[in-house]
Design a protein around this motif. Structure first.
Motif, PDB file in Angstrom:
ATOM      1  N   UNK A  49     -29.926  -3.970 -12.071  1.00 52.78           N
ATOM      2  CA  UNK A  49     -29.702  -4.663 -13.288  1.00 52.78           C
ATOM      3  C   UNK A  49     -30.649  -3.898 -14.281  1.00 52.78           C
ATOM      4  N   UNK A  50     -30.044  -3.463 -15.667  1.00 49.74           N
ATOM      5  CA  UNK A  50     -30.512  -2.632 -16.477  1.00 49.74           C
ATOM      6  C   UNK A  50     -30.305  -1.034 -16.339  1.00 49.74           C
ATOM      7  N   UNK A  51     -29.781  -0.732 -15.071  1.00 53.98           N
ATOM      8  CA  UNK A  51     -29.393   0.564 -14.932  1.00 53.98           C
ATOM      9  C   UNK A  51     -28.091   1.048 -15.479  1.00 53.98           C
ATOM     10  N   UNK A  52     -28.219   2.296 -15.815  1.00 50.56           N
ATOM     11  CA  UNK A  52     -26.748   2.828 -16.414  1.00 50.56           C
ATOM     12  C   UNK A  52     -25.866   2.650 -15.143  1.00 50.56           C
ATOM     13  N   UNK A  53     -24.602   2.358 -15.532  1.00 48.41           N
ATOM     14  CA  UNK A  53     -23.460   2.355 -14.198  1.00 48.41           C
ATOM     15  C   UNK A  53     -23.209   3.558 -13.958  1.00 48.41           C
ATOM     16  N   UNK A  54     -23.317   3.993 -12.847  1.00 49.11           N
ATOM     17  CA  UNK A  54     -22.689   5.292 -12.417  1.00 49.11           C
ATOM     18  C   UNK A  54     -21.269   5.578 -12.837  1.00 49.11           C
ATOM     19  N   UNK A  55     -21.108   6.641 -13.662  1.00 48.09           N
ATOM     20  CA  UNK A  55     -19.642   7.014 -13.889  1.00 48.09           C
ATOM     21  C   UNK A  55     -18.816   7.381 -12.869  1.00 48.09           C
ATOM     22  N   UNK A  56     -17.456   7.139 -12.869  1.00 48.33           N
ATOM     23  CA  UNK A  56     -16.517   7.590 -11.495  1.00 48.33           C
ATOM     24  C   UNK A  56     -15.219   7.985 -12.103  1.00 48.33           C
ATOM     25  N   UNK A  57     -14.607   8.744 -11.228  1.00 49.35           N
ATOM     26  CA  UNK A  57     -13.001   8.857 -11.448  1.00 49.35           C
ATOM     27  C   UNK A  57     -12.403   8.681 -10.200  1.00 49.35           C
ATOM     28  N   UNK A  58     -11.739   7.694 -10.280  1.00 47.80           N
ATOM     29  CA  UNK A  58     -10.832   7.220  -9.093  1.00 47.80           C
ATOM     30  C   UNK A  58      -9.447   7.050  -9.382  1.00 47.80           C
ATOM     31  N   UNK A  59      -8.481   6.943  -8.345  1.00 43.13           N
ATOM     32  CA  UNK A  59      -7.214   6.648  -8.570  1.00 43.13           C
ATOM     33  C   UNK A  59      -6.761   5.264  -8.353  1.00 43.13           C
ATOM     34  N   UNK A  60      -6.056   4.857  -9.223  1.00 43.77           N
ATOM     35  CA  UNK A  60      -5.678   3.215  -9.105  1.00 43.77           C
ATOM     36  C   UNK A  60      -4.612   3.236  -8.152  1.00 43.77           C
ATOM     37  N   UNK A  61      -4.252   1.815  -7.877  1.00 46.28           N
ATOM     38  CA  UNK A  61      -3.077   1.782  -7.159  1.00 46.28           C
ATOM     39  C   UNK A  61      -1.603   2.149  -7.442  1.00 46.28           C
ATOM     40  N   UNK A  62      -1.515   2.755  -8.522  1.00 48.67           N
ATOM     41  CA  UNK A  62      -0.265   3.289  -8.993  1.00 48.67           C
ATOM     42  C   UNK A  62      -0.539   4.824  -8.893  1.00 48.67           C
ATOM     43  N   UNK A  63      -1.708   5.296  -8.616  1.00 47.65           N
ATOM     44  CA  UNK A  63      -1.788   6.855  -8.673  1.00 47.65           C
ATOM     45  C   UNK A  63      -2.459   7.351  -9.730  1.00 47.65           C
ATOM     46  N   UNK A  64      -2.597   6.383 -10.944  1.00 47.49           N
ATOM     47  CA  UNK A  64      -3.293   6.896 -12.066  1.00 47.49           C
ATOM     48  C   UNK A  64      -4.731   7.026 -12.087  1.00 47.49           C
ATOM     49  N   UNK A  65      -5.396   8.400 -12.647  1.00 42.59           N
ATOM     50  CA  UNK A  65      -6.771   8.686 -12.712  1.00 42.59           C
ATOM     51  C   UNK A  65      -7.436   7.550 -13.750  1.00 42.59           C
ATOM     52  N   UNK A  66      -8.432   7.025 -13.265  1.00 46.40           N
ATOM     53  CA  UNK A  66      -9.235   5.791 -13.911  1.00 46.40           C
ATOM     54  C   UNK A  66     -10.733   6.478 -13.831  1.00 46.40           C
ATOM     55  N   UNK A  67     -11.196   6.513 -15.293  1.00 50.91           N
ATOM     56  CA  UNK A  67     -12.578   6.939 -15.604  1.00 50.91           C
ATOM     57  C   UNK A  67     -13.326   5.961 -16.167  1.00 50.91           C
ATOM     58  N   UNK A  68     -14.511   5.565 -15.625  1.00 50.01           N
ATOM     59  CA  UNK A  68     -15.497   4.283 -15.971  1.00 50.01           C
ATOM     60  C   UNK A  68     -15.466   4.751 -17.483  1.00 50.01           C
ATOM     61  N   UNK A  69     -15.996   6.002 -17.633  1.00 54.14           N
ATOM     62  CA  UNK A  69     -16.220   6.219 -19.155  1.00 54.14           C
ATOM     63  C   UNK A  69     -15.255   5.880 -20.210  1.00 54.14           C
ATOM     64  N   UNK A  70     -14.136   5.995 -19.803  1.00 50.62           N
ATOM     65  CA  UNK A  70     -13.005   5.628 -20.585  1.00 50.62           C
ATOM     66  C   UNK A  70     -12.841   4.280 -21.162  1.00 50.62           C
ATOM     67  N   UNK A  71     -13.910   3.183 -20.533  1.00 51.36           N
ATOM     68  CA  UNK A  71     -14.048   1.933 -20.939  1.00 51.36           C
ATOM     69  C   UNK A  71     -15.564   1.493 -21.518  1.00 51.36           C
ATOM     70  N   UNK A  72     -15.887   2.650 -21.739  1.00 49.89           N
ATOM     71  CA  UNK A  72     -17.240   2.448 -22.903  1.00 49.89           C
ATOM     72  C   UNK A  72     -16.832   1.590 -24.020  1.00 49.89           C
ATOM     73  N   UNK A  73     -17.671   0.474 -24.472  1.00 50.56           N
ATOM     74  CA  UNK A  73     -17.483  -0.297 -25.537  1.00 50.56           C
ATOM     75  C   UNK A  73     -16.660  -1.554 -25.009  1.00 50.56           C
TER      76      UNK A  73
END
Length: 158
Positions: A4-28
């Motif tokens: 707790x208190x750490x920066x969440x490690x960013x990642x890029x993964x494919x979702x169940x529909x094959x789309x690329x998801x980046x955690x950094x896109x959800x900042x905010x």
């Protein structure tokens, strides 16, 4: 292990529909990131069904939910389809994201751990060592006092 208190490690993964998801896109946004060991197993099915059952509560609070396991995209797709999952299930097939969060088991699967990430990208809560179906409930219990009053105030202004 991420604390707790750490920066969440960013990642890029494919979702169940094959789309690329980046955690950094959800900042905010608030993000609930739950790791689960394996699709279609009893505990993981129970946990995912409970997140799905409570999905409207998370959505009303403006919270993004991601489920992550080391299953491949096709397995995640079938799992999401079978149980009507309305949020993204992510495939961490090589275990790199589970490893970055400190939840990769020697078996190559992830531990059952839920991380709550604030809009600034910090891990503010970690849920572990409870029953599978309690993870979504505990996440909501954490988030509602923080976000529920804001939504209620917005609603009363209309």
């Amino acid at each position: 292990m991420v604390s707790e208190g750490d920066d969440a490690p960013n990642f890029q993964l494919r979702d169940h529909e094959g789309n690329l998801v980046k955690l950094s896109d959800y900042r905010g946004k608030w993000v609930v990131l739950y790791f689960f060991p394996k699709a279609f197993t009893p505990g993981c099915t129970l946990e995912t069904k409970e997140f799905s059952r409570l999905w409207n509560n998370f959505e009303e609070l403006g919270v993004i939910v991601f489920g992550i396991s080391t299953d491949n995209v096709e397995t995640q797709r079938r799992f999401a389809s079978k149980y009507g999952v309305r949020f993204k299930l992510l495939s961490d097939e090589d275990g790199s994201v589970a490893k970055a969060y400190g939840v990769l088991r020697p078996t190559g699967t992830a531990e059952r751990v839920t991380f709550i990430i604030n809009p600034e990208g910090k891990v503010v809560a970690i849920i572990r060592n409870i029953k599978a179906d309690e993870h979504p409930v505990k996440a909501l219990e954490y988030l509602k006092p923080l976000l529920g009053s804001t939504k209620a105030e917005e609603g009363s202004m209309n």
